[in-house]
Design a protein around this motif. Structure first.
Motif, PDB file in Angstrom:
ATOM      1  N   MET A   1       0.841  -1.172   0.000  1.00  0.00           N
ATOM      2  CA  MET A   1       0.000   0.000   0.000  1.00  0.00           C
ATOM      3  C   MET A   1       0.889   1.238   0.000  1.00  0.00           C
ATOM      4  N   ARG A   2       0.606   2.176  -0.863  1.00  0.00           N
ATOM      5  CA  ARG A   2       1.405   3.389  -0.992  1.00  0.00           C
ATOM      6  C   ARG A   2       0.932   4.431   0.019  1.00  0.00           C
ATOM      7  N   PRO A   3       1.893   5.229   0.532  1.00  0.00           N
ATOM      8  CA  PRO A   3       1.478   6.305   1.449  1.00  0.00           C
ATOM      9  C   PRO A   3       0.694   7.360   0.686  1.00  0.00           C
ATOM     10  N   PRO A   4      -0.166   8.069   1.374  1.00  0.00           N
ATOM     11  CA  PRO A   4      -0.952   9.106   0.700  1.00  0.00           C
ATOM     12  C   PRO A   4      -0.049  10.211   0.168  1.00  0.00           C
ATOM     13  N   ALA A   5      -0.468  10.809  -0.910  1.00  0.00           N
ATOM     14  CA  ALA A   5       0.285  11.915  -1.511  1.00  0.00           C
ATOM     15  C   ALA A   5       0.195  13.134  -0.592  1.00  0.00           C
TER      16      ALA A   5
END
Length: 81
Positions: A1-5
């Protein structure tokens, strides 16, 4: 899961120069105190590594120093300037 922008405006081109300037300012404030602590630590190390008659004289001298004087010296060493 990618961190939020990241939200909000992107930093401008001068943001990097501001960070660099703040780091220089921090280093200019930190360095004299750090160097003073390093010198004091080196002196303390040389003093406490003595043996024999020199150690006996050191211990006798330290016992003769009033505790309030030793405490004042330690407080001055840790005081932020």
């Amino acid at each position: 899961m990618r961190p939020p922008a990241p939200r909000g405006p992107r930093p401008g081109p001068d943001a990097a120069s501001q960070v660099a300037e703040r780091l220089r300012h921090y280093d200019a404030e930190r360095r004299p105190r750090a160097n003073r602590l390093m010198r004091q630590s080196s002196r303390q190390s040389r003093l406490t590594s003595k043996t024999g008659a020199t150690a006996w004289l050191r211990d006798a001298a330290l016992c003769a120093i009033p505790s309030r004087l030793a405490t004042r010296q330690l407080a001055a060493l840790w005081q932020a300037q």
